[in-house]
Write a protein that holds these residues in place. Structure first.
Motif, PDB file in Angstrom:
ATOM      1  N   GLU A   2       0.834  -1.198   0.000  1.00  0.00           N
ATOM      2  CA  GLU A   2       0.000   0.000   0.000  1.00  0.00           C
ATOM      3  C   GLU A   2       0.868   1.247   0.000  1.00  0.00           C
ATOM      4  OE1 GLU A   2      -0.887   0.717   4.694  1.00  0.00           O
ATOM      5  OE2 GLU A   2      -2.092  -0.816   3.700  1.00  0.00           O
ATOM      6  N   CYS A   3       0.242   2.341  -0.381  1.00  0.00           N
ATOM      7  CA  CYS A   3       0.929   3.623  -0.445  1.00  0.00           C
ATOM      8  C   CYS A   3      -0.141   4.713  -0.365  1.00  0.00           C
ATOM      9  CB  CYS A   3       1.702   3.729  -1.756  1.00  0.00           C
ATOM     10  SG  CYS A   3       2.636   5.256  -1.936  1.00  0.00           S
ATOM     11  N   THR A   4       0.173   5.792   0.323  1.00  0.00           N
ATOM     12  CA  THR A   4      -0.726   6.947   0.395  1.00  0.00           C
ATOM     13  C   THR A   4       0.005   8.145  -0.188  1.00  0.00           C
ATOM     14  OG1 THR A   4      -1.724   6.089   2.420  1.00  0.00           O
ATOM     15  CG2 THR A   4      -2.078   8.426   1.938  1.00  0.00           C
ATOM     16  N   VAL A   5      -0.663   8.859  -1.081  1.00  0.00           N
ATOM     17  CA  VAL A   5      -0.064  10.031  -1.717  1.00  0.00           C
ATOM     18  C   VAL A   5      -0.903  11.251  -1.361  1.00  0.00           C
ATOM     19  CG1 VAL A   5       0.605  11.091  -3.907  1.00  0.00           C
ATOM     20  CG2 VAL A   5       0.831   8.611  -3.609  1.00  0.00           C
ATOM     21  N   ASP A   6      -0.255  12.264  -0.793  1.00  0.00           N
ATOM     22  CA  ASP A   6      -0.928  13.503  -0.395  1.00  0.00           C
ATOM     23  C   ASP A   6      -0.408  14.675  -1.206  1.00  0.00           C
ATOM     24  OD1 ASP A   6      -2.578  12.629   1.889  1.00  0.00           O
ATOM     25  OD2 ASP A   6      -0.641  12.206   2.840  1.00  0.00           O
ATOM     26  N   ALA A  17       4.493  10.844  -0.942  1.00  0.00           N
ATOM     27  CA  ALA A  17       4.028   9.462  -0.865  1.00  0.00           C
ATOM     28  C   ALA A  17       4.578   8.826   0.407  1.00  0.00           C
ATOM     29  CB  ALA A  17       4.490   8.687  -2.087  1.00  0.00           C
ATOM     30  N   ARG A  18       3.696   8.115   1.110  1.00  0.00           N
ATOM     31  CA  ARG A  18       4.082   7.349   2.287  1.00  0.00           C
ATOM     32  C   ARG A  18       3.811   5.885   1.976  1.00  0.00           C
ATOM     33  NH1 ARG A  18       2.261  12.096   3.679  1.00  0.00           N
ATOM     34  NH2 ARG A  18       3.312  13.321   5.264  1.00  0.00           N
ATOM     35  N   THR A  19       4.864   5.084   2.024  1.00  0.00           N
ATOM     36  CA  THR A  19       4.721   3.685   1.646  1.00  0.00           C
ATOM     37  C   THR A  19       4.305   2.826   2.838  1.00  0.00           C
ATOM     38  OG1 THR A  19       7.012   3.079   2.117  1.00  0.00           O
ATOM     39  CG2 THR A  19       6.545   3.993  -0.079  1.00  0.00           C
TER      40      THR A  19
END
Length: 140
Positions: A2-6, A17-19
C-alpha cells in the motif's frame, strides 16, 4: 502493498508518498505544469523504480551465484509517446557491473533473468515499451 499520496496544497504540484513499509518520498511537477521542480516527476519515479528493481535482481542473482560483484549501476534512457497518455514507448537499460573475475555470460544471464522472469516493474512497462539492455563489465 500500500501507499498513500498527499498533495502539498494549492501553491504547487508537490506530492508526498508514504509507503506501507514506512518510507516517505516526494514528487513534483515541472514549473510549466504548476510545479516548483522540488523533487522527481512521477514518471521519473516509475523509471527509477524499474531500474532499482532490475539492478536488485542482477545483484542478487550474481551474489547467489557466488560471483565477486562489487558494484552495479544501471542507466535508463526512455522515450515517451507524444500524445496522452504519454506512456513509455522505449526503455534502454545500460548495466555497468563491477567485480573480480565476473564472467560475461553470468552477468548477461542475470540481466536476462531479471527482464524475463523476476522484475515486475519491467514486466509492466514492457506492455507499452520496447525494452532493451546492454552490459559492460569492469574489473575491480
Amino acid at each position: 502493498m500500500e501507499c498513500t499520496v498527499d498533495w502539498g496544497g494549492p501553491e504547487g504540484m508537490l506530492f508526498v508518498a508514504r509507503t506501507g513499509s514506512g518510507h516517505v518520498t516526494a514528487m513534483d511537477g515541472a514549473p510549466d505544469g504548476g510545479g516548483h521542480n522540488l523533487a522527481p516527476r512521477p514518471m521519473e519515479m516509475m523509471l527509477a523504480g524499474a531500474g532499482g528493481c532490475a539492478a536488485y535482481d542482477v545483484v542478487l542473482i550474481l551474489k547467489r551465484g557466488r560471483h565477486a560483484i562489487k558494484g552495479c549501476q544501471v542507466k535508463l534512457e526512455a522515450e515517451r509517446a507524444e500524445t496522452d497518455p504519454k506512456v513509455f514507448t522505449r526503455i534502454h537499460f545500460a548495466f555497468s557491473v563491477t567485480g573480480t573475475g565476473l564472467p560475461q555470460a553470468a552477468v548477461e544471464r542475470a540481466v536476462k533473468l531479471s527482464h524475463e522472469k523476476y522484475c515486475s516493474a519491467s514486466a509492466m512497462l514492457a506492455q507499452t515499451a520496447e525494452i532493451t539492455h546492454s552490459v559492460s563489465i569492469h574489473e575491480a
